[in-house]
Write a protein that holds these residues in place. Structure first.
Motif, PDB file in Angstrom:
ATOM      1  N   ALA A   4      66.080   4.269  18.164  1.00 42.40           N
ATOM      2  CA  ALA A   4      65.359   5.071  17.173  1.00 42.40           C
ATOM      3  C   ALA A   4      64.830   4.209  16.029  1.00 42.40           C
ATOM      4  O   ALA A   4      63.871   4.589  15.349  1.00 42.40           O
TER       5      ALA A   4
ATOM      6  N   ALA B  35      58.482   9.353  16.664  1.00 42.92           N
ATOM      7  CA  ALA B  35      58.697   9.995  17.960  1.00 42.92           C
ATOM      8  C   ALA B  35      58.566  11.512  17.859  1.00 42.92           C
ATOM      9  O   ALA B  35      58.029  12.156  18.778  1.00 42.92           O
ATOM     10  N   GLU B  36      59.047  12.089  16.774  1.00 48.96           N
ATOM     11  CA  GLU B  36      59.009  13.545  16.643  1.00 48.96           C
ATOM     12  C   GLU B  36      57.568  14.047  16.627  1.00 48.96           C
ATOM     13  O   GLU B  36      57.251  15.084  17.225  1.00 48.96           O
TER      14      GLU B  36
ATOM     15  N   GLY C  91      63.473   7.739  20.488  1.00 51.62           N
ATOM     16  CA  GLY C  91      63.383   8.181  19.101  1.00 51.62           C
ATOM     17  C   GLY C  91      62.672   7.223  18.174  1.00 51.62           C
ATOM     18  O   GLY C  91      62.629   7.446  16.962  1.00 51.62           O
TER      19      GLY C  91
ATOM     20  N   ARG D 157      56.260  13.696  20.192  1.00 53.47           N
ATOM     21  CA  ARG D 157      56.825  14.710  21.076  1.00 53.47           C
ATOM     22  C   ARG D 157      56.126  16.062  20.866  1.00 53.47           C
ATOM     23  O   ARG D 157      55.799  16.761  21.827  1.00 53.47           O
TER      24      ARG D 157
END
Length: 441
Positions: A150, A12-13, A176, A16
């Protein structure tokens, strides 16, 4: 000979940051908040990042099938007047800024998807911009229903320009989790992805399940124990395929849901379906489903579930009406709600066959014939008939004998519902989401 790259789970990071760089890039390119951005890309992480970057920065993404012909695409572009048309991965890369923009924690709107043209010209479904409370509620409703976390790895097997796979992928990333995107679904690619990344969730259509089950019946093997959620929708699921999926993944894993581009109606875990065969489940939280005197289904929704048809106030007005449960919409589907609240879907109104003044629902006829030995798939549709208005026709895939189909129809169906003619075909024509193109048949 080149080999496809091994599937990769994108955290996810990373997604994003990619979405933030895209948002900064479109702002630099002069795309203002409220502008439309047409996203016409192959199935990819870039498509997901472009949509996320738009909805979390106040732009309106319009996902389109990159295979649309100019004849299909130009009227949509004229309708939405986009500030930007993103139609290649190279263009996506060119737009990326070095430093990502700060994204809103929750999307400010839904992507504007265009529905298929089965009821006339394609029409854009627009949610409007949400306030902060509705934006958060829209995300948390999906998260609570599907348990996005997550720890999830969402496997995308359907085209992301459609609403359901995009909702599952973005919902996972917002929670997440990681996302894996298959460029194109094949049973072999699915099995490889399962081996390589051990996905936990997947949205699919019955056609995916049918191809996967056939692949495994031919001797292939796969370990699907990593899945905690397999959700299917988009088309009626034949009982043999549904039961095959229950056996493969487990009834505690498989869910079915009923919805449309316009909005979501129901969700049904396999355990409930087994207790109430034929249902598509009960109303999702915050919704109330009723039927009118013509058996048309209406769904009252929370504020964030409301929509309008872009630039089409007349169609918007036809789709909505006030009820004691708040504003409710319909997409013309026919069904019933039993005393326990379980919804049973008869047919889409656009599929309805009227033969000799009698309403014939294709889903009912298909359900009666699909279990004839040798039938892989079957689709029922109407053809113009001078005497009856329409006559009922069945097209089937498989080695079943026509005599067996006729005998079963005589056994299970009243005379107006029995197909007048049968046609064996190699495959049923389908949309990218797995829906049978009855108009082609």
């Amino acid at each position: 000979m080149s080999h496809p790259a091994e599937p990769v789970a994108v955290p996810a990071e990373h997604l994003r940051r990619l979405a933030g760089r895209f948002a900064a890039g479109v702002e630099r390119a002069g795309v203002a908040e409220g502008d439309r951005v047409v996203v016409s890309l192959p199935n990819s992480v870039e498509l997901l990042a472009a949509v996320w970057g738009c909805v979390a920065s106040g732009r309106i993404p319009v996902p389109l099938d990159p295979r649309l012909t100019p004849h299909e695409r130009e009227p949509i572009l004229a309708d939405v007047s986009p500030a930007l048309v993103l139609d290649s991965l190279m263009r996506f890369a060119e737009l990326l800024a070095d430093d990502p923009a700060e994204l809103d924690p929750f999307p400010r709107c839904r992507p504007m998807h265009f529905t298929s043209g089965t009821t006339g010209r394609p029409k854009g479904v627009w949610s409007g911009f949400w306030d902060a409370a509705d934006a958060e509620s829209a995300v948390l409703e999906e998260r609570d229903l599907w348990g996005f976390a997550a720890s999830d790895v969402n496997l995308v097997v359907s085209p992301l320009y459609h609403s359901a796979p995009l909702r599952f992928a973005l919902g996972t990333a917002l929670a997440g989790g990681s996302v894996v995107v298959l460029p194109v679904f094949t049973p072999e690619a699915f099995c490889e992805a399962v081996r390589a990344v051990r996905p936990t969730t997947m949205f699919c259509v019955p056609a995916h399940l049918q191809r996967l089950l056939a692949h495994l019946e031919s001797g292939a093997t796969t370990d699907v124990s990593s899945f905690r959620l397999v959700a299917h929708a988009g088309a009626p699921c034949p009982d043999p395929i549904r039961r095959g999926a229950h056996a493969l993944f487990g009834t505690d894993v498989v869910w079915e849901f009923y919805g449309s581009t316009e909005g979501q109606f129901t969700a049904c875990p396999a355990t409930e379906w087994e207790q109430h065969p034929g249902t598509v489940g009960r109303a999702r939280p915050g919704r109330v489903i009723t039927v009118d005197h013509e058996d048309e289904l209406w769904c009252a929704v929370p504020a964030w579930g409301r929509f309008e048809y872009w630039n089409d106030p007349d169609r918007t007005a036809q789709a909505w009406r006030p009820t004691e449960n708040g504003p409710a919409f319909t997409v013309g589907d026919l069904g019933r709600v039993d005393e326990d609240g379980f919804v049973h879907l008869d047919s889409r109104r656009t599929d309805l066959i009227i033969s000799g003044g009698v309403n014939v629902y294709p889903a009912e006829v298909e359900a009666a014939l699909v279990e004839v030995p040798g039938v892989v798939e079957i689709a029922v549709f109407g053809r113009p008939d001078e005497r009856w208005g329409q006559r009922v026709v069945a097209a089937w895939v498989g080695d079943a004998a026509e005599a067996d189909l006729r005998a079963t129809a005589q056994e299970r169906l009243a005379p107006p519902k029995r197909p007048k003619s049968y046609e064996r075909v190699h495959a049923l024509p389908r949309t990218a989401t797995g829906k049978v193109r009855r108009t082609e048949l």
